[in-house]
Every structure is written in structure tokens, then in C-alpha cells.
Motif scaffolding. Sequence first.
Motif, mmCIF file in Angstrom:
data_model
loop_
_atom_site.group_PDB
_atom_site.id
_atom_site.type_symbol
_atom_site.label_atom_id
_atom_site.label_comp_id
_atom_site.label_asym_id
_atom_site.label_seq_id
_atom_site.Cartn_x
_atom_site.Cartn_y
_atom_site.Cartn_z
ATOM 1 N N GLY A 51 0.643 11.617 6.550
ATOM 2 C CA GLY A 51 -0.457 10.757 6.972
ATOM 3 C C GLY A 51 -0.081 9.747 8.038
ATOM 4 O O GLY A 51 -0.939 9.034 8.552
ATOM 5 N N LEU A 52 1.203 9.691 8.404
ATOM 6 C CA LEU A 52 1.640 8.703 9.384
ATOM 7 C C LEU A 52 1.398 9.137 10.822
ATOM 8 O O LEU A 52 1.504 8.323 11.737
ATOM 9 C CB LEU A 52 3.141 8.405 9.197
ATOM 10 C CG LEU A 52 3.543 7.851 7.828
ATOM 11 C CD1 LEU A 52 5.037 7.577 7.801
ATOM 12 C CD2 LEU A 52 2.758 6.591 7.500
ATOM 13 N N GLU B 111 2.847 13.884 1.275
ATOM 14 C CA GLU B 111 1.491 13.547 1.710
ATOM 15 C C GLU B 111 1.473 12.219 2.463
ATOM 16 O O GLU B 111 0.780 12.069 3.473
ATOM 17 C CB GLU B 111 0.547 13.489 0.512
ATOM 18 C CG GLU B 111 -0.913 13.238 0.911
ATOM 19 C CD GLU B 111 -1.857 13.268 -0.271
ATOM 20 O OE1 GLU B 111 -3.004 12.780 -0.123
ATOM 21 O OE2 GLU B 111 -1.465 13.776 -1.340
ATOM 22 N N VAL B 112 2.233 11.242 1.982
ATOM 23 C CA VAL B 112 2.281 9.943 2.646
ATOM 24 C C VAL B 112 2.904 10.075 4.029
ATOM 25 O O VAL B 112 2.391 9.548 5.026
ATOM 26 C CB VAL B 112 3.057 8.929 1.793
ATOM 27 C CG1 VAL B 112 3.323 7.646 2.583
ATOM 28 C CG2 VAL B 112 2.269 8.604 0.533
ATOM 29 N N ARG C 202 0.830 -1.210 0.000
ATOM 30 C CA ARG C 202 0.000 0.000 0.000
ATOM 31 C C ARG C 202 0.864 1.261 0.000
ATOM 32 O O ARG C 202 0.627 2.184 -0.786
ATOM 33 C CB ARG C 202 -0.914 0.003 1.224
ATOM 34 C CG ARG C 202 -1.623 1.325 1.456
ATOM 35 C CD ARG C 202 -2.524 1.281 2.664
ATOM 36 N NE ARG C 202 -3.032 2.599 3.002
ATOM 37 C CZ ARG C 202 -3.909 2.834 3.961
ATOM 38 N NH1 ARG C 202 -4.371 1.837 4.684
ATOM 39 N NH2 ARG C 202 -4.324 4.058 4.209
ATOM 40 N N PHE C 203 1.880 1.315 0.860
ATOM 41 C CA PHE C 203 2.671 2.540 0.972
ATOM 42 C C PHE C 203 3.597 2.728 -0.222
ATOM 43 O O PHE C 203 3.858 3.866 -0.620
ATOM 44 C CB PHE C 203 3.445 2.558 2.290
ATOM 45 C CG PHE C 203 2.581 2.999 3.442
ATOM 46 C CD1 PHE C 203 2.375 4.342 3.693
ATOM 47 C CD2 PHE C 203 1.946 2.066 4.238
ATOM 48 C CE1 PHE C 203 1.556 4.756 4.727
ATOM 49 C CE2 PHE C 203 1.124 2.463 5.283
ATOM 50 C CZ PHE C 203 0.929 3.821 5.526
ATOM 51 N N ARG C 204 4.072 1.648 -0.811
ATOM 52 C CA ARG C 204 4.852 1.802 -2.038
ATOM 53 C C ARG C 204 4.002 2.442 -3.127
ATOM 54 O O ARG C 204 4.460 3.319 -3.874
ATOM 55 C CB ARG C 204 5.372 0.440 -2.488
ATOM 56 C CG ARG C 204 6.560 -0.074 -1.690
ATOM 57 C CD ARG C 204 6.939 -1.479 -2.107
ATOM 58 N NE ARG C 204 8.075 -1.979 -1.336
ATOM 59 C CZ ARG C 204 8.426 -3.251 -1.262
ATOM 60 N NH1 ARG C 204 7.726 -4.164 -1.949
ATOM 61 N NH2 ARG C 204 9.459 -3.619 -0.539
ATOM 62 N N LEU D 70 5.587 11.821 -1.717
ATOM 63 C CA LEU D 70 6.203 11.470 -0.443
ATOM 64 C C LEU D 70 5.694 12.315 0.703
ATOM 65 O O LEU D 70 5.407 11.798 1.795
ATOM 66 C CB LEU D 70 7.726 11.589 -0.566
ATOM 67 C CG LEU D 70 8.542 11.171 0.654
ATOM 68 C CD1 LEU D 70 8.250 9.726 1.033
ATOM 69 C CD2 LEU D 70 10.030 11.377 0.383
ATOM 70 N N GLU E 112 1.284 4.324 -2.648
ATOM 71 C CA GLU E 112 0.892 5.682 -2.285
ATOM 72 C C GLU E 112 2.030 6.678 -2.457
ATOM 73 O O GLU E 112 1.793 7.841 -2.814
ATOM 74 C CB GLU E 112 0.371 5.708 -0.848
ATOM 75 C CG GLU E 112 -0.986 5.030 -0.700
ATOM 76 C CD GLU E 112 -1.604 5.261 0.662
ATOM 77 O OE1 GLU E 112 -0.902 5.753 1.566
ATOM 78 O OE2 GLU E 112 -2.808 4.945 0.820
ATOM 79 N N VAL E 113 3.262 6.256 -2.203
ATOM 80 C CA VAL E 113 4.387 7.161 -2.418
ATOM 81 C C VAL E 113 4.450 7.574 -3.887
ATOM 82 O O VAL E 113 4.719 8.736 -4.211
ATOM 83 C CB VAL E 113 5.713 6.499 -1.975
ATOM 84 C CG1 VAL E 113 6.907 7.295 -2.492
ATOM 85 C CG2 VAL E 113 5.775 6.386 -0.457
ATOM 86 N N ARG F 26 1.802 7.418 -6.071
ATOM 87 C CA ARG F 26 0.555 8.069 -6.514
ATOM 88 C C ARG F 26 0.335 9.438 -5.859
ATOM 89 O O ARG F 26 -0.027 10.403 -6.525
ATOM 90 C CB ARG F 26 -0.622 7.150 -6.206
ATOM 91 C CG ARG F 26 -1.963 7.658 -6.713
ATOM 92 C CD ARG F 26 -3.011 6.564 -6.641
ATOM 93 N NE ARG F 26 -3.170 6.052 -5.298
ATOM 94 C CZ ARG F 26 -3.997 6.583 -4.387
ATOM 95 N NH1 ARG F 26 -4.722 7.654 -4.697
ATOM 96 N NH2 ARG F 26 -4.102 6.061 -3.191
ATOM 97 N N LYS F 27 0.555 9.514 -4.548
ATOM 98 C CA LYS F 27 0.254 10.745 -3.813
ATOM 99 C C LYS F 27 1.455 11.673 -3.658
ATOM 100 O O LYS F 27 1.291 12.877 -3.487
ATOM 101 C CB LYS F 27 -0.277 10.405 -2.422
ATOM 102 C CG LYS F 27 -1.608 9.683 -2.397
ATOM 103 C CD LYS F 27 -2.034 9.439 -0.963
ATOM 104 C CE LYS F 27 -3.381 8.755 -0.880
ATOM 105 N NZ LYS F 27 -3.781 8.522 0.549
#
Length: 363
Positions: free
Chosen positions: A206-207, A202-203, A190-192, A200, A194-195, A197-198
Motif C-alpha cells: 500500500g505504500l 499488504e501494508v 497507524r502503520f504499527r 506486512l 496495520e502491520v 491487523r493486515k
Amino acid sequence: MGITLDLRNARAADVHVGRSALAELMSVLHILAEPDHHPEAQRWTRQLGTTFDDSLANEMSALSPLWARLRCRLLFPLALPLDQTFEEELRHLEKLPLDEFVDLCAQGVLGFREAVPPARLLLDDKEAARCYVTQCERRSFRRGALAHDLMASPEDVRARLIDFLDRCGGAFFAAEWRAVHDRLEAAVVRFRTEVTRKGLAEVLAGLSPTAVVAGDGSHVRYDKLAIAEIGIGPRQLFLLPSVHVWPHLTIKDERSYPVVLQFAAPEVRAPEQLTLRQLHARLSVLASPGRMELCRHLLGEPITTSELAKRLGLDDTQVSRTLRQLREAGLIESEREGRYVYHRLATSTLLRLGQDVLATIMR
């Protein structure tokens, strides 16, 4: 205060998402070392404690400075690749040059962000070693004892540590790692994605609910006790999802190694993580004797504004203002039934408040 990640030079090739069995074991050991800080895991830790024999329990206590507070960088991945097996990570620890082992272990034993002499000085200069042991003794007896052992024979301490971690694997962690392995794999995928698509920033933001994006997306700041600005790129960033790290967000910044950010996998985070502002609002609202008295009336059956005003001898406007403050803080629930709006205390929120305070402080 806080730790800021400077992303201006970060490239996709500098960011790596993956699992680390050794880092996950350290999160488990951290909970076992400080169970009072993790009330949500008390039942689990009690059950886990039944798997330890006296020898393992004693060594866990003796080595606990490495994970009780600062969390030793030694037990996070030091280089690529990520997603190695637990056994491969232990072998890497075994083969690490002695100077590197002592540098990282000495900082972990101290467990505080104070300067520690380099390994070569500690190993070659008896006075430097003595001062370091005294520095650790001031923090705790246990840290002083482990520091003394490290200065006397770093190879013996390394052998003890590897043997202990290996025994943890056989006693309980191998089964735990099998149980969480697939969940962490899903988080990694998921995080790979999102990095890419969104982006770095923003990801990373979100943490944690404390994260703030600044500098037109070039900086992400986390509310932490430490104060630091860490550049990403060309220096690498390792993102490690964890099942057991919550409520912490752990950032490691030893200069010679990649930056590590260990974070709670999304499905294991609390349903609501408060920001400092939200926590302050809840505590401030409850600090007023008048609002506290009103809360006592809201604890029973749902009640209307006019009925509350009648009971308290106040006008409806005053009561409405107080109810609005409580509602904005998330401490009451209001529901319309016919012509009237009924209010009740959000008891589940109040019950969580102590844990929310602890979790917010610990992040």
C-alpha cells in the motif's frame, strides 16, 4: 526492473515503524538540492531559502552530494531505537567509528550504485583513494571536491557535516520538525496497527501504486531503477513515514545495517498516484492526432456524441469508441442530463499530467 522485498523469514520483531528527524531533514535538503524535480514544493522552498545566510547556503551546496540523488545511508537510522531526538541522532553520528563513517559517506558522495573500496583501503592506500576521487569527479565537480576532502581528512568532513546539520536545525528545521512531528506520530501509530491487523505484505504494497505482491504474499516488488532482492528477517526493516519524501519511495540496502524504507505519510500523498500503466495509457491516447483534435472540441462547453460526430465528419460509432478510450484514460468526464450524455475535457487531469510524468519517473 525493481526492488523486491522477500518476506518469507520476516517476523513481527524484525519490523520497526518510527520517526527520524535526521532522515526528514535529509528529505528537505533533497528538495532544496533539486527544486526542479519538486515543482509542487517550489513556493515552500523559495520561502525556506530566505532563512539561509551565505555561509549556510554555500555549505549546503558543497555537501549536497550526500542527499541530491542516492541519499546517504549515513543520515538514516543505523540502529534501534527509532524516534530519537534530532540532537541524539547527531551525537550518534559524531560517535560513529571512523571506518563506518567513511564507508557510508564515501558511497553517498559517489551517489551511484557502483562498488566503492572499503574504508580501510581508502584511508591506507593513496592509489585507492586517488582512484575513488577520480570516480567521483567523473560524476560531477562537486562530488569530486567532496571526495577529495573526505580522503584528505574524514574527521574534518564529519565535523563539517554535523555542524551544518546542527545549523540547519537552528535556522529552519527545528520549527519544521515541530510542525510535522504529530502528523508523523499519527502515521507511526497507524502503520504499527496495520502491520499487526493486515499483515506486512499488504501494508508494504500500500505504500506505492507500483507495488506488486507475489509469491502468495511472500514478496513485494517496487518499480525502481535498481534491481535487487532484499531479505527481511532476521535482518531488520525500518519503516519511516515522511512528510517531505513524496513522490519518492526510498529503499536503502547497505548490507551491514537494517533495511530502511522511507515513504510518504498517507495524508501528504497526491490524491491520485498513477501506475506506469495508467501514465502510458494517458500519453498514448494523446499521441493520436485524431484524438487530440477531438479533445480540442471538448475543451469548451460540454458536448454530446452526435454533435461531436457532426463537427468532425465522423459516424457516432467512431466517436463513441474514441470517447471511451479517453474516458478509460481519465481524460474526459461524462454526465447525463435528461436524454443526452454530455462530455467535457478533464482539464485538471491534463494540467497535472506533466507533474504526474515527473512524479512517476522519480518514484
